[in-house]
Motif scaffolding. Structure first.
Motif, PDB file in Angstrom:
ATOM      1  N   SER A 110      -2.764   6.362   7.048  1.00 32.35           N
ATOM      2  CA  SER A 110      -2.082   7.647   7.234  1.00 32.35           C
ATOM      3  C   SER A 110      -1.390   8.067   5.943  1.00 32.35           C
ATOM      4  CB  SER A 110      -1.048   7.548   8.360  1.00 32.35           C
ATOM      5  OG  SER A 110      -1.635   7.016   9.529  1.00 32.35           O
ATOM      6  N   ARG A 111      -1.587   9.324   5.569  1.00 32.46           N
ATOM      7  CA  ARG A 111      -0.951   9.847   4.358  1.00 32.46           C
ATOM      8  C   ARG A 111      -0.155  11.108   4.699  1.00 32.46           C
ATOM      9  NH1 ARG A 111      -4.351  10.096  -1.000  1.00 32.46           N
ATOM     10  NH2 ARG A 111      -3.949   7.874  -0.690  1.00 32.46           N
ATOM     11  N   ASP A 112       1.091  11.143   4.302  1.00 34.50           N
ATOM     12  CA  ASP A 112       1.957  12.309   4.526  1.00 34.50           C
ATOM     13  C   ASP A 112       1.535  13.430   3.577  1.00 34.50           C
ATOM     14  OD1 ASP A 112       4.023  14.210   4.622  1.00 34.50           O
ATOM     15  OD2 ASP A 112       5.506  12.689   5.138  1.00 34.50           O
ATOM     16  N   ILE A 113       1.032  14.546   4.149  1.00 33.49           N
ATOM     17  CA  ILE A 113       0.556  15.663   3.329  1.00 33.49           C
ATOM     18  C   ILE A 113       1.431  16.900   3.536  1.00 33.49           C
ATOM     19  CG2 ILE A 113      -1.832  14.843   3.250  1.00 33.49           C
ATOM     20  CD1 ILE A 113      -2.461  16.869   5.489  1.00 33.49           C
ATOM     21  N   THR A 114       2.660  16.665   4.019  1.00 31.61           N
ATOM     22  CA  THR A 114       3.557  17.805   4.264  1.00 31.61           C
ATOM     23  C   THR A 114       3.789  18.602   2.993  1.00 31.61           C
ATOM     24  OG1 THR A 114       4.666  16.495   5.976  1.00 31.61           O
ATOM     25  CG2 THR A 114       5.782  18.481   5.209  1.00 31.61           C
ATOM     26  N   ASP A 115       4.133  17.932   1.909  1.00 30.63           N
ATOM     27  CA  ASP A 115       4.386  18.628   0.647  1.00 30.63           C
ATOM     28  C   ASP A 115       3.132  19.318   0.137  1.00 30.63           C
ATOM     29  OD1 ASP A 115       6.982  17.744   0.754  1.00 30.63           O
ATOM     30  OD2 ASP A 115       6.637  16.002  -0.536  1.00 30.63           O
ATOM     31  N   LEU A 116       1.971  18.665   0.319  1.00 35.60           N
ATOM     32  CA  LEU A 116       0.711  19.267  -0.108  1.00 35.60           C
ATOM     33  C   LEU A 116       0.430  20.532   0.683  1.00 35.60           C
ATOM     34  CD1 LEU A 116      -1.917  19.155  -1.749  1.00 35.60           C
ATOM     35  CD2 LEU A 116      -2.880  17.717   0.061  1.00 35.60           C
TER      36      LEU A 116
ATOM     37  N   ALA B 145       4.359   2.247   7.350  1.00 35.25           N
ATOM     38  CA  ALA B 145       4.115   2.831   8.671  1.00 35.25           C
ATOM     39  C   ALA B 145       5.416   3.204   9.359  1.00 35.25           C
ATOM     40  CB  ALA B 145       3.304   1.868   9.535  1.00 35.25           C
ATOM     41  N   TYR B 146       6.421   2.315   9.269  1.00 35.43           N
ATOM     42  CA  TYR B 146       7.685   2.645   9.950  1.00 35.43           C
ATOM     43  C   TYR B 146       8.688   3.304   9.019  1.00 35.43           C
ATOM     44  CZ  TYR B 146       9.285  -1.921   8.071  1.00 35.43           C
ATOM     45  OH  TYR B 146       9.610  -2.975   7.266  1.00 35.43           O
ATOM     46  N   GLU B 147       8.632   3.000   7.721  1.00 34.96           N
ATOM     47  CA  GLU B 147       9.575   3.626   6.785  1.00 34.96           C
ATOM     48  C   GLU B 147       9.324   5.128   6.681  1.00 34.96           C
ATOM     49  OE1 GLU B 147       9.401   1.676   3.034  1.00 34.96           O
ATOM     50  OE2 GLU B 147      10.863   0.132   3.597  1.00 34.96           O
ATOM     51  N   ASN B 148       8.043   5.550   6.660  1.00 37.18           N
ATOM     52  CA  ASN B 148       7.727   6.977   6.538  1.00 37.18           C
ATOM     53  C   ASN B 148       8.306   7.788   7.693  1.00 37.18           C
ATOM     54  OD1 ASN B 148       6.364   6.477   4.204  1.00 37.18           O
ATOM     55  ND2 ASN B 148       4.318   6.857   5.013  1.00 37.18           N
ATOM     56  N   LEU B 149       8.464   7.141   8.856  1.00 42.27           N
ATOM     57  CA  LEU B 149       8.980   7.839  10.032  1.00 42.27           C
ATOM     58  C   LEU B 149      10.459   7.548  10.269  1.00 42.27           C
ATOM     59  CD1 LEU B 149       5.971   7.311  12.475  1.00 42.27           C
ATOM     60  CD2 LEU B 149       6.474   9.308  11.063  1.00 42.27           C
ATOM     61  N   GLY B 150      11.059   6.733   9.420  1.00 39.57           N
ATOM     62  CA  GLY B 150      12.499   6.486   9.509  1.00 39.57           C
ATOM     63  C   GLY B 150      12.903   5.447  10.534  1.00 39.57           C
ATOM     64  N   TYR B 151      11.940   4.611  10.996  1.00 38.51           N
ATOM     65  CA  TYR B 151      12.270   3.584  11.986  1.00 38.51           C
ATOM     66  C   TYR B 151      12.428   2.221  11.314  1.00 38.51           C
ATOM     67  CZ  TYR B 151      10.909   6.891  15.649  1.00 38.51           C
ATOM     68  OH  TYR B 151      10.834   7.974  16.471  1.00 38.51           O
ATOM     69  N   SER B 152      13.044   1.284  12.032  1.00 32.73           N
ATOM     70  CA  SER B 152      13.075  -0.101  11.591  1.00 32.73           C
ATOM     71  C   SER B 152      11.810  -0.783  12.104  1.00 32.73           C
ATOM     72  CB  SER B 152      14.306  -0.824  12.150  1.00 32.73           C
ATOM     73  OG  SER B 152      14.216  -0.930  13.563  1.00 32.73           O
TER      74      SER B 152
ATOM     75  N   ALA C 265       0.838  -1.196   0.000  1.00 36.24           N
ATOM     76  CA  ALA C 265       0.000   0.000   0.000  1.00 36.24           C
ATOM     77  C   ALA C 265       0.878   1.252   0.000  1.00 36.24           C
ATOM     78  CB  ALA C 265      -0.919   0.000   1.226  1.00 36.24           C
ATOM     79  N   ALA C 266       0.422   2.279  -0.745  1.00 36.53           N
ATOM     80  CA  ALA C 266       1.191   3.529  -0.832  1.00 36.53           C
ATOM     81  C   ALA C 266       1.126   4.320   0.466  1.00 36.53           C
ATOM     82  CB  ALA C 266       0.665   4.382  -1.993  1.00 36.53           C
ATOM     83  N   ASP C 267       0.089   4.087   1.270  1.00 36.98           N
ATOM     84  CA  ASP C 267      -0.081   4.789   2.536  1.00 36.98           C
ATOM     85  C   ASP C 267       0.302   3.888   3.703  1.00 36.98           C
ATOM     86  OD1 ASP C 267      -1.146   7.110   1.302  1.00 36.98           O
ATOM     87  OD2 ASP C 267      -3.095   6.129   1.146  1.00 36.98           O
ATOM     88  N   ALA C 268       0.590   4.527   4.835  1.00 40.59           N
ATOM     89  CA  ALA C 268       0.881   3.776   6.056  1.00 40.59           C
ATOM     90  C   ALA C 268      -0.429   3.237   6.630  1.00 40.59           C
ATOM     91  CB  ALA C 268       1.580   4.670   7.077  1.00 40.59           C
ATOM     92  N   ILE C 269      -0.419   1.974   7.102  1.00 46.40           N
ATOM     93  CA  ILE C 269      -1.612   1.353   7.672  1.00 46.40           C
ATOM     94  C   ILE C 269      -1.242   0.759   9.025  1.00 46.40           C
ATOM     95  CG2 ILE C 269      -3.454  -0.338   7.360  1.00 46.40           C
ATOM     96  CD1 ILE C 269      -2.880  -0.273   4.364  1.00 46.40           C
ATOM     97  N   THR C 270      -2.061   1.070  10.027  1.00 49.75           N
ATOM     98  CA  THR C 270      -1.854   0.502  11.353  1.00 49.75           C
ATOM     99  C   THR C 270      -3.173  -0.047  11.889  1.00 49.75           C
ATOM    100  OG1 THR C 270      -2.222   2.659  12.405  1.00 49.75           O
ATOM    101  CG2 THR C 270       0.061   2.036  11.949  1.00 49.75           C
TER     102      THR C 270
END
Length: 643
Positions: free
Chosen positions: A395-401, A319-326, A298-303
């Motif tokens: 969850s979708r990162d909308i920072t750039d938007l 979910a964890y890659e978008n925040l930089g965690y393992s 999925a293109a979005d984070a799912i929890t």
């Protein structure tokens, strides 16, 4: 997008139903390696509710723990078998006793990814206890037989009754049963079968009676089955195999087999058709693989969150890659660990709201592992899995938007600003020029008041100059808006002296006393070349807004240090009209009132403010004499020394 989302939800729910409603215990594992990359242990990464029920363990106490720590043992159970499955992706099935729990399990292990494995198992303790009881019953029957040999007459009826009961057990069993006798010459002869055996295999077993196992079932010659049966018949014990594939004449299928001794030299084989179970298992694995593929890709984070604890019980890679965690780091985290918009208490209240109302769409700010804030849009809904509600959040990162929206609004406001500017200031300038030319025309026709004509031409020139300055300021503002700045080294004292000379030439008819005080003869800074425009605008304002016969302008230059950084402080002190307190912050912003529209307000101090902001400086205005604005103003500028 909606179709993808629906498909994803359908697959997820299908997987969840299969996972949570399975009558078999399902456990996901991951191999643990030591620093030398040697496999030493394994841990649970997920278990289903049947696992919790059968092993009397709570999921929260299991996930993430090494198996040796969980059960308090030195060596991981069946480690070599499971390691081979995890590293070669080769499935295996077997039955064994787990001494720690004193239980027998029928186990199937497979791997969908190297380094991991999945175990599907069933508790067959009751079954094995039944077998044991049957053995005990057989022993009891043997004891009865010995007693019958001592007193045949008295025990004949009881013996017949016991034999009848045993036959009833055999005949009423839903499992197929084969019975064999081991002859002294080593031949294992087929004695008979129950009616369930006829149904399961689809043949009348009377055709096999009296034949050896090899004669009755030829394909078994190539397997270990005949030897294992002989061993059980001779020595006792139990032999089981999870799956025997048999394809010969009418008999075709996969069977689970359990063999045990019924009496010395005799044995029984219990078997069941596992074809349907294998199909269910295959469908479960395929469904899980499909769901996990959609879930992970999925293109979005799912929890998936447990609303009672606030713990994240499942999540995809995003979910964890978008925040930089393992994955390992994220497994240990709670929502409040990275949700900067809500406290732990607020998160739980929000979860309660979603459970009550069914769903929610909202924005939060997440913090990455590196400390960066990311604007995030959350689409959360309540989902029911095995009679329990959970929170599924996409969850979708909308920072750039959000940044794009901000730039759009800034561009829109700038366009409105320029529109307002030209609608009022340029219109006012043009009206002044038009009025002056009309008056010149009247005076020229009458050939009178030549001095007034000269004054009108001076006014026209002033208005043209004012318009040119306005256009120049607009260009500079635009340059600041687009960050088209290039710093250069400027000598502050020389710059101010140059501006003073220019202004003295521009205002010859006005008495102006300029003074510049600097503790150093030369102050060189690396800054914006537009700083010259900022200084000139402040000096011009000190001249224009001053009704005194003699204008006093004093510029004081000092150096200061704040937070280990060097700054230059400039104070432009005049004896003009001053600025009332209510306008001290407003004069640096563009505000249009009805009376200003008729006069035109220019861009001077707005441009000054933008220039100072662009070089990360500060500007404000004070009273020359504190508490009395009418005595004059002190414009204070602090700029960083970027050299």
């Amino acid at each position: 997008m909606l179709e993808n989302k629906s498909a994803n939800e359908l697959s997820q729910r299908k997987y969840a139903l299969l996972f949570n409603y399975s009558i078999a215990c399902i456990a996901f594992h991951k191999i643990i390696y030591d620093p030398n990359n040697t496999p030493v242990n394994y841990k649970y990464t997920d278990v289903n509710p049947m696992f919790e029920k059968v092993l009397s363990l709570q999921r929260e106490s299991v996930i993430g723990k090494p198996v040796t720590e969980l059960f308090g043992i030195d060596k991981p159970p069946f480690f070599d078998i499971f390691l081979n499955v995890a590293e070669t992706l080769t499935p295996i099935s077997f039955s064994s006793k787990f001494d720690v729990l004193n239980k027998y399990f029928k186990i199937s292990a497979f791997s969908y990814k190297k380094g991991t494995f999945v175990v599907v198992f069933e508790d067959i303790t009751s079954y094995m206890e039944t077998i044991q009881k049957l053995n005990e019953k057989e022993e009891e029957l043997n004891r009865f037989n010995l007693q019958l040999e001592a007193d045949i007459a008295l025990k004949t009826n009881k013996t017949r009754e016991s034999e009848s009961k045993f036959k009833n057990i055999i005949e009423s069993s839903p499992m197929g049963i084969h019975m064999y006798k081991l002859e002294p010459d080593g031949r294992l002869v087929f004695l008979g079968a129950n009616s369930s055996a006829n149904k399961i295999l689809g043949v009348n077993h009377s055709i096999f009676i009296g034949k050896t196992i090899e004669e009755a079932f030829p394909p078994l010659i190539e397997t270990e089955v005949p030897d294992q049966y002989r061993k059980v018949a001779k020595d006792g014990g139990v032999w089981s195999v999870n799956q025997i594939n048999y394809h010969y004449e009418q008999i075709r299928g996969a069977y689970e087999v359990h063999a045990f001794q019924t009496s010395p030299g005799e044995m029984a084989v219990f078997f069941s058709d596992i074809a349907e179970r294998l199909r269910d298992k295959k469908e479960l694995v395929e469904s899980e693989e499909k769901y996990r593929a959609l879930f992970e890709q999925a293109a979005d984070a799912i929890t998936i969150t447990d609303p009672t604890t606030g713990n994240i019980i499942d999540f995809n890679t995003k979910a964890y890659e978008n925040l930089g965690y393992s994955r390992e780091e994220f497994e240990k985290m709670r929502i409040s660990d990275f949700n900067m918009s809500e406290s732990e208490e607020s998160v739980m209240k929000h979860i309660d709201k979603i459970i009550r109302e069914g769903s929610d769409l909202f924005e939060v700010q997440f913090m990455t592992k590196l400390g960066k804030i990311r604007d995030t849009l959350i689409n959360a809904e309540k989902v029911k899995i095995q009679d329990k509600y959970y929170i599924q959040a996409i969850s979708r990162d909308i920072t750039d938007l959000k940044r794009a929206e901000l730039k759009f609004h800034q561009a829109y406001n700038l366009a409105e600003f320029y529109k307002d500017l030209f609608a009022h200031d340029i219109s006012n300038i043009m009206q002044n020029i038009l009025t002056s030319t009309e008056l010149c025309s009247i005076y020229l026709k009458k050939m009178e008041n030549p001095e007034k004509i000269d004054n009108l031409f001076d006014l026209i020139k002033a208005q043209v100059k004012r318009g040119a300055e306005l256009i120049s300021n607009v260009r500079k503002l635009s340059s600041l808006q687009e960050n088209n700045l290039h710093y250069k080294v400027i000598e502050i004292n020389a710059l101010l002296n140059e501006l003073v000379s220019k202004l003295e030439g521009d205002y010859l008819e006005i008495k102006i006393n300029f003074q510049i005080e600097s503790k150093k003869e030369s102050i060189r800074v690396k800054t914006s070349p537009l700083l010259s425009d900022a200084f000139e605008n402040i000096l011009k304002n000190a001249i224009i807004h001053n009704d005194n016969s003699k204008i006093e302008i004093f510029v004081k230059i000092t150096e200061l240090e704040k937070e280990n950084s060097k700054f230059i402080k400039l104070e432009f002190i005049d004896n003009g009209k001053g600025v009332i307190d209510s306008q001290k912050s407003e004069i640096f912003q563009r505000q249009i009132s009805d009376d200003q529209k008729s006069k035109g307000i220019g861009l001077g101090l707005l441009l000054v403010n933008r220039i100072i902001e662009s070089i990360k400086g500060e500007i404000w205005v004070e009273d020359k004499i504190k508490g009395d604005h009418a005595k004059g103003s002190n414009f204070v500028i602090i700029i960083p020394d970027l050299s």
